[in-house]
Design an enzyme around this catalytic site. Structure first.
Site, PDB file in Angstrom:
ATOM      1  CG  ASP A 183     -12.639 -13.892 -23.381  1.00  0.00           C
ATOM      2  OD1 ASP A 183     -12.906 -13.342 -22.301  1.00  0.00           O
ATOM      3  OD2 ASP A 183     -13.243 -13.653 -24.440  1.00  0.00           O
TER       4      ASP A 183
ATOM      5  CB  SER B 211     -14.572 -10.520 -22.759  1.00  0.00           C
ATOM      6  OG  SER B 211     -14.581 -11.092 -24.049  1.00  0.00           O
TER       7      SER B 211
END
Length: 280
Positions: free
Chosen positions: A152, A27
């Site tokens: 993600d 991320s």
């Protein structure tokens, strides 16, 4: 955007000349990884502070248009050239001796996918993978790479902390940068039916979103155990003053300043843990 605080760690690691043989990010940590490997502290800071003032950065307008609350295609794929907003030194990235791992979540089957430097031939290859790793479900549109769709990497096996990536290549001692305070516990997701409906064509994403808190909390507990045994050094924010969707530059700058204050205070402890005396 909590990386406004933790990007200060990148700045201070580079200033201290601390070089790791392996770096992994998930991320926002993928951006920190890329900036660390390019040796670019100013870019690490700007990516999560002043860059938020760019009118193309995102907002409700880009969200309504389907580009995401964070305009990810622009942020990751149209800012890194020499004449763009955040020039990136790809040659320094290639030349850095460290191995690398970036993690994303494959929507088709829920697989945790990790990319290394061997998967990176161009700056575009790098930036689209940083984008995929950073693509927050709902807030940002999924990313397609080689006909596979990703979101993600925080939805993956470790819940968003790259401990498993380091272990997968044989490491047993870790320097870990966390983005939440020491006492933080991730709560169960609210409105599960919304995610199940929103991702009805990607059920693996919905399932991973709803089960992520348990994986994330378990990984953090394991890290604290490793810290107690001396097998991990944890950089844990003294205080995290912003949310992951913060857009106000003043707040982001203050968060970065707090991160710098803490990082500078901890540099001697970093050196001691890594057995790197000052001046080496």
């Amino acid at each position: 955007m909590r990386a406004a605080y933790t990007s200060a760690v990148v700045v201070e690691l580079l200033k201290a000349g601390l070089v790791f043989p392996f770096v992994a990010g998930i991320s926002a940590g993928a951006s920190n990884t890329a900036n660390y490997l390019a040796g670019d502290g100013p870019r690490a800071k700007a990516s999560f502070t002043t860059f938020a003032a760019d009118p193309r950065f995102g907002g409700l307008g880009t969200f309504v248009r389907g580009q995401g609350f964070f305009n990810a295609d622009y942020i990751y794929q149209h800012t890194s050239a020499p004449d763009e907003a955040l020039p990136y030194d790809f040659d320094r990235f290639v030349a850095h001796p460290a191995e690398m791992s970036l993690t994303a979540f494959r929507c088709r089957d829920g697989a945790t996918v990790r990319w290394s430097k061997r998967d990176i031939g161009t700056m575009g290859d790098l930036m689209v993978r940083v984008q995929a790793s950073s693509t927050m479900p709902v807030l940002m549109p999924p990313v397609t790479i080689d006909d596979e769709v990703y979101v993600d990497g925080a939805l993956g096996e470790s819940g968003g902390i790259a401990l498993d990536a380091a272990r997968a290549v044989g490491y047993t001692k870790f320097f870990v940068v966390l983005t939440q305070e020491r006492g933080y516990i991730k709560a169960p997701m609210k409105y599960p039916r919304f995610y199940q409906a929103h991702f009805r064509r990607m059920p693996a994403v919905a399932d991973a979103l709803l089960t992520r808190p348990a994986r994330y909390n378990a990984t953090r507990e394991e890290l604290f155990e490793l810290e107690r045994s001396g097998d991990a050094y944890l950089f844990v924010p003294d205080h995290m003053p912003i949310s992951n969707s913060e857009r106000h530059v003043d707040a982001l700058e203050r968060a970065h300043a707090l991160g710098l204050e803490q990082a500078r205070r901890e540099v001697p402890a970093w050196r001691e843990y890594l057995d790197v005396p000052a001046g080496d």
